[in-house]
Design an enzyme around this catalytic site. Structure first.
Site, PDB file in Angstrom:
ATOM      1  N   TYR A  89       3.207  -3.520  -2.698  1.00 11.65           N
ATOM      2  CA  TYR A  89       3.244  -2.145  -2.211  1.00 11.65           C
ATOM      3  C   TYR A  89       4.531  -1.868  -1.420  1.00 11.65           C
ATOM      4  O   TYR A  89       5.287  -0.970  -1.748  1.00 11.65           O
ATOM      5  CB  TYR A  89       2.051  -1.880  -1.282  1.00 11.65           C
ATOM      6  CG  TYR A  89       0.707  -1.921  -1.960  1.00 11.65           C
ATOM      7  CD1 TYR A  89       0.003  -0.750  -2.206  1.00 11.65           C
ATOM      8  CD2 TYR A  89       0.127  -3.117  -2.348  1.00 11.65           C
ATOM      9  CE1 TYR A  89      -1.243  -0.761  -2.815  1.00 11.65           C
ATOM     10  CE2 TYR A  89      -1.121  -3.145  -2.966  1.00 11.65           C
ATOM     11  CZ  TYR A  89      -1.801  -1.973  -3.198  1.00 11.65           C
ATOM     12  OH  TYR A  89      -3.020  -1.990  -3.809  1.00 11.65           O
ATOM     13  N   ASP A 147      -6.238 -11.174  -8.158  1.00 13.27           N
ATOM     14  CA  ASP A 147      -6.535 -10.478  -6.914  1.00 13.27           C
ATOM     15  C   ASP A 147      -5.669 -11.008  -5.769  1.00 13.27           C
ATOM     16  O   ASP A 147      -5.401 -10.298  -4.805  1.00 13.27           O
ATOM     17  CB  ASP A 147      -8.017 -10.702  -6.590  1.00 13.27           C
ATOM     18  CG  ASP A 147      -8.624  -9.455  -5.998  1.00 13.27           C
ATOM     19  OD1 ASP A 147      -8.102  -8.368  -6.302  1.00 13.27           O
ATOM     20  OD2 ASP A 147      -9.589  -9.580  -5.239  1.00 13.27           O
ATOM     21  N   HIS A 155      -0.647   7.495  -8.642  1.00  9.58           N
ATOM     22  CA  HIS A 155      -0.940   6.510  -9.689  1.00  9.58           C
ATOM     23  C   HIS A 155      -1.147   7.167 -11.059  1.00  9.58           C
ATOM     24  O   HIS A 155      -1.068   6.488 -12.082  1.00  9.58           O
ATOM     25  CB  HIS A 155      -2.209   5.724  -9.347  1.00  9.58           C
ATOM     26  CG  HIS A 155      -1.958   4.475  -8.566  1.00  9.58           C
ATOM     27  ND1 HIS A 155      -1.089   3.499  -8.999  1.00  9.58           N
ATOM     28  CD2 HIS A 155      -2.470   4.021  -7.391  1.00  9.58           C
ATOM     29  CE1 HIS A 155      -1.077   2.491  -8.114  1.00  9.58           C
ATOM     30  NE2 HIS A 155      -1.900   2.793  -7.128  1.00  9.58           N
TER      31      HIS A 155
HETATM   32 ZN   LIG Z   1      -2.243   1.730  -5.350  1.00 10.74          ZN
END
Ligand SMILES: [Zn+2]
Length: 615
Positions: A398, A390, A314
Site C-alpha cells: 500500500y 495473505d 479499486h
Molecule cells: Zn485496497
C-alpha cells in the site's frame, strides 16, 4: 514447455484482447504459485452458479457450469479447498475426476478430463462447515435485527476456492451469472447487478458480464435494505443502521465524479456499498459494483470515508487492471492508495490529503521496522512462493507502492503522470499484469523518467525505503505536535477550543504521538477532557486502547474487552492483542479471545491464533 506456452499465449493475446494490438503484455504468462490452474492449457471463460445457501447446515450447495477454452489439453484443473465434490460432467456427460495432492495453503487441484472439442463442464458440490474459510456464518443473535442470520464471503487472496470450484488466480478472468436461493425474507447480493428488494421466493439472479478474477466474486445474504444515494450509487445495510450509513456515505457520488475527472469514466455501471456486521475482517473489500465495508468506519462525521475513496479507486486499479499474481500485489494497492489520496485532495483539499499521506508514511516506517528480520518482505515485488499470500498483505504494498508512484509523479510532473495513469488504465483494461509488465510499460511511455536516477531497482527489488522518497509535511500535524508538547510538559490544555475543528486525522496523530511511557495521570486527564474511551470513532479507539495498555491505564479495560469482542477487523486486532502480550497480560488476552473468536472471520483467526494459541 513454459517458453512454448508463452509464445502461444502472445499469439492468442493479440486476438483475444481488444486493446492495442502491438502490446506484448499478458499477465497470464506470469507463473502463479498459488493456483493449480494451467490457464495456458485450458481456461474458464464464463461461469453459471446455481446455488442454495442453507443456513441450518451452514453450507452452500449446488452446481457451477463453466464455459471453457481448451488449447489442446487432455484435462482442465480447477482450484478447490474444503469442498465436497459430488459430480462432474463434461458436455453433459458424467466423467470420472481426480485430485492433485493436498497442499496445506493452496488446497487441491480438481482434475477434469476433457477433449479438444469440450466446451462446457459442470461441477456439483457443497461447502463443508468449518472448512470453507471464505464464509462467515453469523448467528441471528449477533445481527442488529436479530431476526435472520447473516452470511458474507471474503475471496481475497485465495479463499474463493473454498466456496466454489474455480481457477482461483488473479491472472485468470471470467464473466459470471448466478441464481442464488436463500431463505424467504432475506436479501442476497453479489459483486454484480443487484436486487433492491426482497423477493417472495428467496431466489435472486445476478450477472457480471465484465471478466473478473475469482477473488472478486462475492456473495452476502441477510436482512438487508437498500437506500439510493444518487441514480447510480446506493447503500445496502441492516435496516437498523441504513439511515446512519446513508448519511455517513452521502459524499460517495461526489467521490465517483472526482475519480472520473481524474482517471476516466467509471466502467462498472452502478457503484453500491454493502455495510457488513462488525466481524468483517477488513476495512473494505472492493468487490466489483458492490464494495463490502466494515461498519467501524461509521463515525457519525464522515471522518473515515477515505476508505470508501480507496475501495472506489479499486474499480480502476485492481478490478479493471489486476495484479497478475499476489507477488505483484503492490500494483493493486499502491495505485489505489495513490488514487484514493487524489480523490480526497480533490474533494477536501491538499492539507487534508497531506494528513492522510503522513499517516501512511508513519504506517510504512512502522511496518518496515516490524519486518526487519525478513527484509525481502519489504520489496515491492514479493516472493510468496510456498507461503500464504495473505502474508503479502502488509503496508508495504500500500504505502511503499504509494511513495514509489509519488517519485514518478514528482519526476515527470503531475500533468504528465496523470496522462500516463489514464493511458495505463485504458491499455490494460480487464487484464492482469505483472510488475515487470508495468516497468516495461513505464519505460516505453515515460522515456524521460530515469530508472537509474530515481532508484527504480531499489524501490521494486530492494528492502526498506529508498532515500529519494518524497517527504510529506502536514502543517496541520505540526500544529498538533506543538499542542501535544505543551500538554506533555505542563498539562497545558488551552487548545481545547481549537480541537472542535480537528478532524479525526488530527486526533489520530495526537494519540499516536503520545509517548508509550506516558504517566497514567496524564492519560486520565486526556480521557476526562476528550472522552477517548467513549469515542464513536473506531480508529481513535484502537490507537487509544493500544497506548492505554502500554501505559497500564486500566480504566479502558471494560471498553477494550467490548471492542475486541464486537469488532473483527484484523487491522485493529493485531496491535491490541500484541500490546496485551507485550505487557504480560497473555492470559487475559486469551480469555477475551476465547469469547471473541467465534465472531471473527477465518482471515482474522488465522493471524490471532498464531499470536496467542500456537506457542
Ligand atoms: Zn485496497
Amino acid at each position: 514447455m513454459q517458453k512454448l506456452y508463452f509464445f502461444i499465449f502472445i499469439i492468442l493475446g493479440l486476438t483475444m484482447f481488444s486493446c492495442k494490438t502491438e502490446s506484448p503484455f499478458s499477465g497470464l504468462t506470469a507463473t502463479d504459485y498459488h493456483s493449480f490452474a494451467e490457464p495456458n492449457k485450458a481456461v474458464v471463460k464464463h461461469m453459471d452458479l446455481n446455488l442454495e445457501v442453507n443456513f441450518d447446515e451452514k453450507i452452500i450447495l449446488g452446481t457451477v457450469n463453466y464455459r471453457i477454452k481448451n488449447f489442446g489439453s487432455p484435462q482442465i484443473i480447477l482450484d478447490v479447498k474444503g469442498l465436497n465434490i459430488k459430480k462432474v460432467e463434461v458436455d453433459k456427460q458424467k466423467v470420472p475426476f481426480s485430485f492433485t495432492d493436498i497442499d496445506p495453503i493452496k488446497g487441491q487441484g480438481l482434475i477434469i478430463p476433457i477433449t479438444d472439442k469440450s466446451s462446457q463442464i459442470l461441477v456439483e458440490y457443497s461447502t463443508i462447515y468449518g472448512q470453507s474459510d471464505a464464509l462467515l456464518w453469523i448467528e441471528k443473535e449477533q445481527t442488529l435485527g436479530k431476526k435472520y442470520p447473516f452470511l458474507f464471503t471474503q475471496g481475497q487472496a485465495i479463499l474463493s476456492r473454498t466456496w466454489f470450484p474455480c481457477q482461483d488466480s488473479p491472472g485468470i478472468r471470467a464473466t459470471y451469472k448466478a441464481k442464488i436461493k436463500v431463505p424467504k425474507g432475506m436479501l442476497a447480493v453479489m459483486s454484480a447487478n443487484n436486487p433492491t428488494e426482497v423477493s417472495a421466493d428467496g431466489v435472486y439472479f445476478f450477472s457480471m458480464l465484465k471478466p473478473v478474477p475469482a477473488y472478486l466474486i462475492a456473495l452476502s445474504a441477510g436482512e438487508l435494505a437498500f437506500k439510493p444515494l444518487s441514480n447510480r450509487v446506493g447503500v445496502y445495510a441492516e435496516p437498523e443502521i441504513l439511515e446512519e450509513a446513508a448519511n455517513e456515505f452521502s459524499d460517495t457520488e461526489l467521490m465517483v465524479q472526482a475519480a472520473e475527472a481524474l482517471y476516466g469514466d467509471y466502467a462498472w455501471g452502478r457503484y453500491d456499498l454493502l455495510v457488513l456486521p462488525p466481524s468483517f475482517p477488513f476495512g473494505g473489500m472492493e468487490n466489483p459494483m458492490l464494495t463490502f465495508v466494515t461498519p467501524t468506519i461509521i463515525a457519525g462525521d464522515k471522518s473515515l470515508t477515505s476508505l470508501i475513496a480507496h475501495e472506489l479507486a479499486h474499480s480502476w486499479s485492481g478490478n479493471t487492471v489486476t495484479n497478475a499474481t499476489w507477488n505483484d500485489f503492490w500494483l493493486n494497492e499502491g495505485f489505489t492508495v495513490y488514487f484514493e489520496r487524489r480523490i480526497m485532495e480533490k474533494l477536501y483539499g491538499k492539507p487534508y490529503a497531506d494528513m492522510l499521506a503522513e499517516l501512511g508514511y508513519q504506517d510504512l516506517i512502522k511496518t518496515i521496522g516490524e519486518l526487519a528480520n525478513t527484509p525481502k518482505d519489504t520489496h515491492l515485488k514479493l516472493n510468496l512462493k510456498d507461503r500464504d499470500p495473505d502474508e503479502g498483505l502488509t503496508d508495504i504494498a500500500y504505502e511503499k507502492g504509494y511513495f514509489f508512484l509519488r517519485v514518478i509523479e514528482s519526476a515527470v510532473g503531475r500533468e504528465k503522470f496523470d496522462q500516463f495513469v489514464n493511458q495505463y488504465f485504458e491499455d490494460f483494461a480487464y487484464r492482469s499484469i505483472s510488475t515487470e509488465d508495468f516497468l516495461i510499460y513505464l519505460k516505453n511511455e515515460l522515456p524521460e523518467f530515469s530508472f537509474e536516477k530515481n532508484k527504480v531497482n531499489e524501490w521494486v527489488y530492494g528492502a526498506g525505503l529508498p532515500v529519494n522518497a518524497i517527504i510529506v509535511n502536514s502543517s496541520n500535524f505540526r500544529n498538533v505536535e506543538k499542542k501535544l508538547s505543551g500538554f506533555l510538559k505542563h498539562n497545558d490544555l488551552s487548545f481545547i477550543e481549537e480541537t472542535q475543528k480537528w478532524s479525526s486525522h488530527e486526533w489520530l496523530h495526537f494519540i499516536r504521538k503520545l509517548p508509550f511511557d506516558i504517566q497514567v495521570n496524564q492519560l486520565e486527564i486526556l480521557d476526562s477532557t476528550f472522552n477517548f474511551t467513549a469515542s464513536r470513532n473506531n480508529e481513535i479507539l484502537a490507537i487509544w486502547f493500544e497506548k492505554a495498555i502500554y501505559a497500564d491505564y486500566r480504566k479502558v479495560d471494560k471498553a477494550l474487552e467490548t471492542f475486541l469482542i464486537k469488532v473483527g477487523r484484523r487491522k485493529f486486532l493485531i496491535p491490541l492483542y500484541q500490546a496485551l502480550i507485550d505487557t504480560d497480560r497473555v492470559e487475559e488476552a486469551k480469555k477475551i479471545y476465547k469469547e471473541a473468536r467465534k465472531g471473527y472471520h477465518a482471515v482474522s483467526t488465522a493471524t490471532i491464533d498464531a499470536m496467542l494459541l500456537e506457542e
